[in-house]
Scaffold this motif. Sequence first.
Motif, mmCIF file in Angstrom:
data_model
loop_
_atom_site.group_PDB
_atom_site.id
_atom_site.type_symbol
_atom_site.label_atom_id
_atom_site.label_comp_id
_atom_site.label_asym_id
_atom_site.label_seq_id
_atom_site.Cartn_x
_atom_site.Cartn_y
_atom_site.Cartn_z
ATOM 1 N N HIS A 78 1.513 4.455 -2.809
ATOM 2 C CA HIS A 78 1.488 5.945 -2.400
ATOM 3 C C HIS A 78 2.825 6.616 -3.181
ATOM 4 O O HIS A 78 2.755 7.683 -3.872
ATOM 5 C CB HIS A 78 1.413 6.073 -0.834
ATOM 6 N N HIS A 105 1.023 -1.325 -0.050
ATOM 7 C CA HIS A 105 -0.083 -0.151 -0.053
ATOM 8 C C HIS A 105 1.009 1.362 -0.046
ATOM 9 O O HIS A 105 0.611 2.113 -0.919
ATOM 10 C CB HIS A 105 -0.986 -0.090 1.120
ATOM 11 N N GLU A 147 -6.792 6.901 -1.173
ATOM 12 C CA GLU A 147 -6.872 5.597 -0.249
ATOM 13 C C GLU A 147 -7.271 4.752 -0.877
ATOM 14 O O GLU A 147 -6.923 3.585 -0.937
ATOM 15 C CB GLU A 147 -7.288 5.906 1.107
ATOM 16 N N TYR A 188 -10.781 3.254 2.411
ATOM 17 C CA TYR A 188 -9.832 2.273 1.633
ATOM 18 C C TYR A 188 -10.690 1.298 0.712
ATOM 19 O O TYR A 188 -10.000 0.779 0.086
ATOM 20 C CB TYR A 188 -9.099 1.479 2.700
HETATM 21 ZN ZN LIG Z 1 -2.581 5.014 2.448
#
Ligand SMILES: [Zn+2]
Length: 192
Positions: free
Chosen positions: A136, A132, A143, A187
């Motif tokens: 980014h 994850h 997200e 998310y």
């Molecule tokens: Zn994140």
Amino acid sequence: MEAVRRRLPSPRAIAICVAMVAVPGLPWLHARSERIAVEDRAAAVASEATGRPIRVRCPGPIRRRLLYEITEGSVRFDADGVPSDDTRLSARTCDGLRTVLDHAATLRFACLATGCGGAEARAAEALAVLTHETMHLRGTMDEARTECLARAHVAWVAERLGVAPEAAQAVARWQATTWQVMLPDQYRGGVC
Ligand SMILES: [Zn+2]
């Protein structure tokens, strides 16, 4: 009056002194080298995925004791939405990555389908978090989209850290199902 002879300490006495100084520091040195090994391996994977040098930071002994962590990982973005070249991971995530590095060849992650606890679950969670944060670092801020990309790349990350292809696919299935349900709303349900 007898002259006081100044003598150099014997080699044995020196050895004892050195041992007294060194022994308490050994666990600290060991923990430090383990932490650096995790940071370096994770950074190598993140750097390969992003195409630029990335630094991964795990908490040292002081941060581990003093800091209450509310996130498992973080990446900073500037005002223009450009990510920094480093990510901070939680102690729990770094410990999970340590398990991956130590036992990659034998980790099967078969229990993820039914729900496993302990070190194997934390290892899978650590792979999900590292992937994850790596997404980014590739420049995605949202997200849900970041987590979507992470689901698509976690098997690749796991294999880069030594996990067998079949076990890496088990982590990807778990991240797309069990893990996604456990995450906060922002998310979930992303498309990528
Ligand atoms: Zn994140």
